[in-house]
Enzyme design. Structure first.
Site, PDB file in Angstrom:
ATOM      1  CB  CYS A   1       4.773 -12.628  16.977  1.00  0.00           C
ATOM      2  SG  CYS A   1       4.208 -13.389  18.479  1.00  0.00           S
TER       3      CYS A   1
ATOM      4  CB  THR B   1     -13.493  -5.599 -13.892  1.00  0.00           C
ATOM      5  OG1 THR B   1     -14.304  -6.457 -14.682  1.00  0.00           O
ATOM      6  CG2 THR B   1     -13.882  -4.150 -14.122  1.00  0.00           C
TER       7      THR B   1
ATOM      8  CB  SER C   1       2.968  -2.351  -3.396  1.00  0.00           C
ATOM      9  OG  SER C   1       1.803  -2.326  -2.620  1.00  0.00           O
ATOM     10  N   GLY C   2       1.042   0.202  -4.611  1.00  0.00           N
ATOM     11  CA  GLY C   2       0.533   1.564  -4.421  1.00  0.00           C
ATOM     12  C   GLY C   2       0.628   2.087  -2.998  1.00  0.00           C
ATOM     13  CG  HIS C   3       0.052  -0.470   0.647  1.00  0.00           C
ATOM     14  ND1 HIS C   3       0.489  -0.675   1.930  1.00  0.00           N
ATOM     15  CD2 HIS C   3       0.332  -1.606  -0.020  1.00  0.00           C
ATOM     16  CE1 HIS C   3       1.002  -1.893   2.036  1.00  0.00           C
ATOM     17  NE2 HIS C   3       0.917  -2.475   0.859  1.00  0.00           N
TER      18      HIS C   3
ATOM     19  N   GLY D   1       1.511  -5.738  -4.398  1.00  0.00           N
ATOM     20  CA  GLY D   1       2.898  -6.136  -4.632  1.00  0.00           C
ATOM     21  C   GLY D   1       3.056  -7.646  -4.589  1.00  0.00           C
ATOM     22  CB  THR D   2       1.552 -10.194  -2.359  1.00  0.00           C
ATOM     23  OG1 THR D   2       2.007  -9.533  -1.181  1.00  0.00           O
ATOM     24  CG2 THR D   2       1.614 -11.693  -2.168  1.00  0.00           C
TER      25      THR D   2
HETATM   26  N1  PLP Z   1       7.657  -6.672  -1.161  1.00  0.00           N
HETATM   27  C1  PLP Z   1       8.160  -5.854  -0.230  1.00  0.00           C
HETATM   28  C2  PLP Z   1       9.626  -5.550  -0.205  1.00  0.00           C
HETATM   29  C3  PLP Z   1       7.307  -5.270   0.719  1.00  0.00           C
HETATM   30  O1  PLP Z   1       7.812  -4.458   1.657  1.00  0.00           O
HETATM   31  C4  PLP Z   1       5.924  -5.571   0.667  1.00  0.00           C
HETATM   32  C5  PLP Z   1       4.992  -5.029   1.677  1.00  0.00           C
HETATM   33  O2  PLP Z   1       5.341  -4.850   2.833  1.00  0.00           O
HETATM   34  C6  PLP Z   1       5.454  -6.431  -0.345  1.00  0.00           C
HETATM   35  C7  PLP Z   1       6.348  -6.965  -1.241  1.00  0.00           C
HETATM   36  C8  PLP Z   1       4.010  -6.788  -0.459  1.00  0.00           C
HETATM   37  O3  PLP Z   1       3.255  -5.744  -1.010  1.00  0.00           O
HETATM   38  P1  PLP Z   1       1.663  -5.747  -0.829  1.00  0.00           P
HETATM   39  O4  PLP Z   1       1.388  -5.397   0.583  1.00  0.00           O
HETATM   40  O5  PLP Z   1       1.155  -4.715  -1.785  1.00  0.00           O
HETATM   41  O6  PLP Z   1       1.192  -7.106  -1.201  1.00  0.00           O
END
Ligand code: PLP
Length: 390
Positions: free
Chosen positions: A324, A236, A198-200, A71-72
């Site tokens: 923290c 890849t 994001s997959g996880h 996602g990042t």
């Molecule tokens: N954006 C949001 C709203 C999230 O909650 C997260 C992960 O906690 C991310 C982006 C980042 O995703 P990733 O962990 O796949 O980089």
């Protein structure tokens, strides 16, 4: 001790069906999908299928799906692309409660001369579209707003915001990492240009993401090199993980309606019972439209970290609303932006449920949390004062 996992906004368990789908793509079907031979071609077919499955969940077209590493990366790629597409524009609009994947990049851009507007939220975590209308101008390259907040679950009015962006010639990106798989999205009837997932967060493995890029949206890749992903993301493909993500999206698509109702009912019961059993609680974002799986509950005169540790001793996994930083526990930027009083923000706990959450697990939390809070309040000077007045 068997874990009671209520931290699904942090990450989710890989669904066994998803794991089975990806398993052959490590030791048996390990070909490179870009290879000309039949062995690579077999994998390419599965990659195509995965792309179509992700597209189906989003109501998108397969060629609008770009696989990324997380996602990042998707968030970073969207922001960087918009700025390259409009080199003459120097303004970005976002909100104060974005995930650091968006917020850190936006704040770094101010050091490179960009103007960044961070929209405020009200005490329930809601966005004011009038503030967006006032902030946007012809210099705005991108509006990037999260679909749903990871801490509170509060859902932003993304379609309305995207329309405002369009009217002013700006691109619109949404970080939908917490929304995808939990609530229905339909890109076919949307003004969103780019969307991250994001997959996880939806029962696929960690380290696989997607950037949706609407057909016709000008785009400049973050990673350059090979021609993968139609030149929009070199490297890849992580074939096993993207095949897993495809399966996870298919499952979310098929089961979403039923799961949304079941998970929401469990979340609402948890909220009802905890607020009835624990005095002086507040639901962060409770008055707003929220994701069905998320409960952020603030309890006065207790430290979130203390609660988490005692819950953890009982096998219950949740997360706190503090970060923290340099040894001191600061309330999270989300709760601060909402103006949650300091005494509440510190004692904020997030429970996030999933399709695997059971009624028995919810019963256990309802049984275990109230005595933990009582014990912590008994130990704190403010808490004792508070209890004496009861
Ligand atoms: N954006 C949001 C709203 C999230 O909650 C997260 C992960 O906690 C991310 C982006 C980042 O995703 P990733 O962990 O796949 O980089």
């Amino acid at each position: 001790m068997k874990e009671i996992y209520l931290d699904n906004n942090a990450t989710t368990k890989v669904d066994e069906r998803v794991f089975e789908e990806m398993r052959p793509y490590f030791c048996e079907l390990y070909g490179n999908p870009s290879s000309m031979h039949f062995f690579g071609g077999q994998v390419q077919k599965k990659v195509d299928e995965a792309r179509s499955r992700v597209a189906a969940l989003l109501g998108a077209l397969p060629d609008e799906i770009v696989f990324t590493a997380c996602g990042t990366e998707s968030d970073n790629a969207a922001i960087r692309s918009a700025l390259e597409v409009f080199p003459e524009k120097r303004h970005i609009i976002t909100s104060r409660i974005e995930h650091p994947a968006v917020l850190t990049q936006c704040r770094n851009l101010t050091k490179r001369g960009y103007r960044v507007t961070e929209l405020n939220v009200d005490s329930e975590g809601r966005l004011d579209l009038e503030e967006l209308k006032r902030a946007i101008d012809n210099d705005t390259a991108l509006v990037t707003l999260m679909y749903a907040n990871n801490e509170t679950g509060v859902i932003f009015p993304i379609e309305e915001a995207a329309k405002i962006a369009k009217e002013h010639g700006a691109l619109f990106h949404t970080d939908a990492v917490q929304a995808v798989g939990k609530i229905p999205l339909n890109m076919a009837e949307s003004s969103i240009d780019m969307l991250s997932l994001s997959g996880h967060k939806l029962h696929a493995p960690k380290g696989i993401g997607v950037l949706y890029v609407r057909r016709g949206t000008p785009f400049r890749p973050l990673l350059v090199g090979g021609h993968q992903e139609r030149g929009r993301r070199a490297g890849t493909e992580n074939t096993a993980s993207l095949i897993a993500l495809g399966k996870a999206c298919e499952l979310a698509h098929v089961h979403m309606e039923e799961e949304r109702v079941r998970v929401r009912e469990m979340r609402d019961r948890l909220q009802r019972e905890l607020t009835a059993l624990i005095p002086n609680t507040r639901i962060n974002g409770g008055g707003a439209d929220r994701l069905p799986n998320t409960l952020s509950i603030a309890m006065e005169f207790v430290e979130g970290e203390g609660i988490l540790l005692l819950l953890s001793e009982k096998g219950i996994c949740a997360s706190s609303g503090s970060a923290c930083t340099s040894g001191s526990l600061e309330p999270s930027h989300v709760l601060r932006a909402m103006g949650v009083p300091f005494t509440c923000a510190h004692g904020s706990i997030r429970f996030s449920l999933s399709r695997f959450t059971t009624e028995e697990e919810i019963d256990t939390v309802i049984r275990e949390l109230p005595p933990i809070i009582k014990r912590l309040r008994d130990m704190s000077p403010f808490g004792r004062e508070f209890l004496a007045k009861q």
